[in-house]
Design an enzyme around this catalytic site. Structure first.
Site, mmCIF file in Angstrom:
data_model
loop_
_atom_site.group_PDB
_atom_site.id
_atom_site.type_symbol
_atom_site.label_atom_id
_atom_site.label_comp_id
_atom_site.label_asym_id
_atom_site.label_seq_id
_atom_site.Cartn_x
_atom_site.Cartn_y
_atom_site.Cartn_z
ATOM 1 N N HIS A 71 48.413 -12.578 133.575
ATOM 2 C CA HIS A 71 47.582 -12.390 134.758
ATOM 3 C C HIS A 71 46.860 -11.052 134.757
ATOM 4 O O HIS A 71 46.428 -10.583 135.808
ATOM 5 C CB HIS A 71 48.430 -12.547 136.026
ATOM 6 C CG HIS A 71 48.895 -13.962 136.254
ATOM 7 N ND1 HIS A 71 49.837 -14.313 137.181
ATOM 8 C CD2 HIS A 71 48.521 -15.124 135.651
ATOM 9 C CE1 HIS A 71 50.038 -15.634 137.147
ATOM 10 N NE2 HIS A 71 49.254 -16.141 136.214
ATOM 11 N N ASP A 110 51.982 -5.473 136.957
ATOM 12 C CA ASP A 110 52.397 -4.095 137.244
ATOM 13 C C ASP A 110 52.535 -3.209 136.015
ATOM 14 O O ASP A 110 52.689 -1.992 136.144
ATOM 15 C CB ASP A 110 53.697 -4.088 138.060
ATOM 16 C CG ASP A 110 54.824 -4.900 137.406
ATOM 17 O OD1 ASP A 110 54.980 -4.819 136.178
ATOM 18 O OD2 ASP A 110 55.541 -5.609 138.139
ATOM 19 N N CYS A 165 29.145 -5.887 130.525
ATOM 20 C CA CYS A 165 29.301 -5.663 129.072
ATOM 21 C C CYS A 165 30.741 -5.827 128.588
ATOM 22 O O CYS A 165 31.030 -5.566 127.427
ATOM 23 C CB CYS A 165 28.772 -4.276 128.693
ATOM 24 S SG CYS A 165 29.758 -2.912 129.353
ATOM 25 N N CYS A 176 26.654 0.502 131.633
ATOM 26 C CA CYS A 176 25.535 -0.419 131.893
ATOM 27 C C CYS A 176 25.264 -0.607 133.385
ATOM 28 O O CYS A 176 24.394 -1.394 133.752
ATOM 29 C CB CYS A 176 25.788 -1.766 131.212
ATOM 30 S SG CYS A 176 26.916 -2.843 132.118
ATOM 31 N N CYS A 190 34.126 -4.556 133.034
ATOM 32 C CA CYS A 190 32.725 -4.637 133.448
ATOM 33 C C CYS A 190 32.241 -6.084 133.317
ATOM 34 O O CYS A 190 32.391 -6.699 132.258
ATOM 35 C CB CYS A 190 31.873 -3.719 132.575
ATOM 36 S SG CYS A 190 30.112 -3.933 132.913
ATOM 37 N N ASN A 216 67.257 -15.989 138.341
ATOM 38 C CA ASN A 216 66.327 -15.925 139.470
ATOM 39 C C ASN A 216 66.684 -14.866 140.502
ATOM 40 O O ASN A 216 65.857 -14.502 141.327
ATOM 41 C CB ASN A 216 66.226 -17.296 140.153
ATOM 42 C CG ASN A 216 65.299 -18.200 139.373
ATOM 43 O OD1 ASN A 216 64.230 -17.766 138.938
ATOM 44 N ND2 ASN A 216 65.701 -19.433 139.158
ATOM 45 N N ALA A 271 57.526 -12.219 139.270
ATOM 46 C CA ALA A 271 57.649 -11.212 140.329
ATOM 47 C C ALA A 271 59.087 -10.776 140.583
ATOM 48 O O ALA A 271 59.337 -9.609 140.904
ATOM 49 C CB ALA A 271 57.047 -11.764 141.619
HETATM 50 ZN ZN LIG Z 1 29.122 -2.406 131.490
#
Ligand SMILES: [Zn+2]
Length: 224
Positions: A108, A93, A119, A139, A116, A200, A21
């Protein structure tokens, strides 16, 4: 210190950056410690809240998207991109890609995409801007932001370990790497004898300063 770090990077053959971050603070982005209506984001971006209170989850997500739209890469992102240094990031980001970095592992996930749950198809997060609770166009499954929520595993971790194992100089920028499993990465670097440079504070000033030299011709970005 800056001159010493410059020399180390100048002689690196396989430099690698791990970012968190702190590198994006100068781009005006919230961190997981930031609050939304008084609640820390880390308490909202949880799998539990997504499954049980999706409307509330998506209200917060949409506001985060608005802030994200306004964010731009800062000089630290741009300097890493100019050197084409491979990057392992904990940030969601996408600013490394926007800066032009070609090799990025997003541990992350990211704010660009929805996935989804039915699917596994990936869609643009634009679908979440208007729908209260977006569904998959193929779907009709539930779409989840393609970010790693509290309660989920990080993405591509074995590739990250592999990249660290092949690097000789590791720039650790804007993260203390205290949380598991990412706290394993410096241990891998220690075992291989890679040099670690930790930045840092003031990444937007220090990273361009230590990379303000011609990249070594023999530097080879490695691929996933
Ligand atoms: Zn789907």
């Amino acid at each position: 210190m800056i001159e010493k770090w410059k020399r180390i990077i100048q002689s690196a053959r396989h430099p690698l950056a791990i970012t968190g971050a702190g590198i994006s603070v100068a781009s005006g982005l919230p961190t997981v410690s930031s609050r939304w209506r008084g609640i820390p984001l880390r308490e909202i971006f949880t799998l539990h809240l997504f499954l049980n209170e999706p409307d509330r989850f998506y209200r917060c997500y949409r506001e985060v998207l608005l802030g994200w739209n306004a964010a731009k890469p800062n000089p630290a992102h741009l300097a890493l991109a100019r050197w084409q240094i491979p990057i392992i990031t904990m940030n969601i980001d996408g600013l490394h890609q926007e800066a032009g970095s070609p090799h990025v592992i997003e541990l992350h996930g990211n704010l660009r995409e929805l996935i989804c749950l039915g699917c596994d198809s990936i869609f643009s997060s634009d679908l979440a801007r208007t729908d209260n609770f977006p569904l998959c166009p193929s779907c009709q499954g539930r779409l989840k932001p393609n970010i790693v929520l509290v309660g989920e595993e990080v993405h591509h971790f074995s590739s990250a370990v592999d990249w660290v194992g092949r690097s000789d100089v590791l720039l650790i920028i804007g993260t203390r790497l205290e949380m598991a499993p990412c706290n394993q990465l410096p241990k891998v670097a220690s075992r291989t004898g890679a040099t670690m440079i930790r930045i840092n504070q003031e990444a937007e000033r220090i990273v361009p300063a230590i990379l303000n030299i011609k990249p070594n011709e023999s530097v080879h970005p490695f691929h996933q």
